[in-house]
Design an enzyme around this catalytic site. Sequence first.
Site, PDB file in Angstrom:
ATOM      1  N   SER A   1      17.877 -14.921 -22.066  1.00  0.00           N
ATOM      2  CA  SER A   1      19.059 -14.110 -22.367  1.00  0.00           C
ATOM      3  C   SER A   1      19.604 -13.374 -21.129  1.00  0.00           C
ATOM      4  CB  SER A   1      18.693 -13.150 -23.500  1.00  0.00           C
ATOM      5  OG  SER A   1      19.223 -11.891 -23.306  1.00  0.00           O
TER       6      SER A   1
ATOM      7  N   GLY B   1      12.084 -15.262 -24.701  1.00  0.00           N
ATOM      8  CA  GLY B   1      11.859 -16.493 -23.932  1.00  0.00           C
ATOM      9  C   GLY B   1      13.018 -17.461 -23.954  1.00  0.00           C
TER      10      GLY B   1
ATOM     11  N   ASP C   1      14.585 -19.558 -14.990  1.00  0.00           N
ATOM     12  CA  ASP C   1      15.599 -19.190 -15.990  1.00  0.00           C
ATOM     13  C   ASP C   1      17.009 -19.266 -15.402  1.00  0.00           C
ATOM     14  OD1 ASP C   1      13.462 -18.624 -17.608  1.00  0.00           O
ATOM     15  OD2 ASP C   1      14.195 -16.668 -18.254  1.00  0.00           O
TER      16      ASP C   1
ATOM     17  N   ALA D   1      21.252 -15.783 -18.664  1.00  0.00           N
ATOM     18  CA  ALA D   1      22.508 -16.345 -19.184  1.00  0.00           C
ATOM     19  C   ALA D   1      23.630 -15.311 -19.125  1.00  0.00           C
ATOM     20  CB  ALA D   1      22.308 -16.842 -20.620  1.00  0.00           C
TER      21      ALA D   1
HETATM   22  O1  PMV Z   1      11.895 -15.707 -19.731  1.00  0.00           O
HETATM   23  P1  PMV Z   1      10.743 -16.367 -20.396  1.00  0.00           P
HETATM   24  O2  PMV Z   1      10.096 -15.569 -21.467  1.00  0.00           O
HETATM   25  O3  PMV Z   1      11.020 -17.799 -20.786  1.00  0.00           O
HETATM   26  O4  PMV Z   1       9.549 -16.480 -19.312  1.00  0.00           O
HETATM   27  C1  PMV Z   1       9.772 -17.001 -18.084  1.00  0.00           C
HETATM   28  C2  PMV Z   1       8.686 -17.940 -17.753  1.00  0.00           C
HETATM   29  C3  PMV Z   1       7.546 -17.403 -16.914  1.00  0.00           C
HETATM   30  O5  PMV Z   1       6.992 -18.568 -16.297  1.00  0.00           O
HETATM   31  C4  PMV Z   1       6.504 -16.761 -17.811  1.00  0.00           C
HETATM   32  C5  PMV Z   1       7.985 -16.408 -15.869  1.00  0.00           C
HETATM   33  C6  PMV Z   1       8.825 -17.000 -14.754  1.00  0.00           C
HETATM   34  O6  PMV Z   1       9.413 -16.221 -14.009  1.00  0.00           O
HETATM   35  O7  PMV Z   1       8.871 -18.235 -14.585  1.00  0.00           O
END
Ligand code: PMV
Length: 313
Positions: A108, A105, A152, A111
């Site tokens: 990685s 989460g 992300d 990035a």
């Molecule tokens: O990459 P993570 O584990 O922080 O998860 C992403 C967050 C989620 O909301 C679960 C998925 C997404 O695509 O936003």
Amino acid sequence: MNRTSIEASAPGKIILFGEHSVVYGQPAIAVPVSQVRAQCRVDGGTAGAGILLRAPDIDRRAYLSETGDDDPLASVIRRTLTALGLATPPDVTITVTSTIPIACGMGSGAAISAAIIRALGEFFQHPFDPQTVSDIAFEVEKIYHGTPSGIDNTVVAFAQPIFFVKGQPIERLTVGAPLTFIIGDTGIKSPTYKVVGDLRARRGKNPAHYDAVFMRMGALARAARAAIERGDEAAAGKLMGENHAILRELGISHPKLDALVSAAMDAGALGAKLSGAGWGGNMIALAAPENAADVRAALAAAGAVRVIETVVR
Ligand code: PMV
């Protein structure tokens, strides 16, 4: 003319509010974590050899010509070369390293993509703006995550706190007073696509129920934005607890995440919740600066395999 060697990097990230509900169009808040980073170095390579990809952390060494389209590292390189208008692969060595823990989460994959895109852009003297870095990384996120919201790639490409709504232009989050977060890692690897896929299947059977839950999470993220902007740590902490309770209700937590959240609260944290996909990975706690050492110690004592402190400004 190309440079002989270029390095670029991108930070890790944590989600403060709205993981999962963000996939369904609700707002979420995420911040970069610069204590952990992905790095990419591009060096001029042997004439005629094409692109050599090296990832020493995972013992990987491959020529781009040997890789398939479902390979995330190769895919980010190919997409970046297309964006650079380079039809013939240049002779370069691309070396990727990262201190961001994988599958817990902290963004990685995104990035690593952002670092590669930036390094190639700079090497070929065509630096990309953050939105372009984010857009290319988003395409690659689909290989890692299946149906990513885009949070992300956005937070790591812009490297700033964001209030994020899928498909909308980014909004920078103003932080009224610095916030000290302690990140505790359960040590349990939890691939995002599995948790997202499971929740998607459950929602498919009862969309009205799940959408109502996601709306409650969206309301929490909006309230949290207001609290963070006015520098109200206590309110932000309380909202984190409420967000964690909803994620538990959704079946996204894990006993070890719950144990770390309880340990942080018992040590005087202002709030704590799981962060990211869930079923493992990380939790985060908000602490008053004078209490941060106690929360760190409590998380370590409760079994966190890694504890990172980061201040968001
Ligand atoms: O990459 P993570 O584990 O922080 O998860 C992403 C967050 C989620 O909301 C679960 C998925 C997404 O695509 O936003």
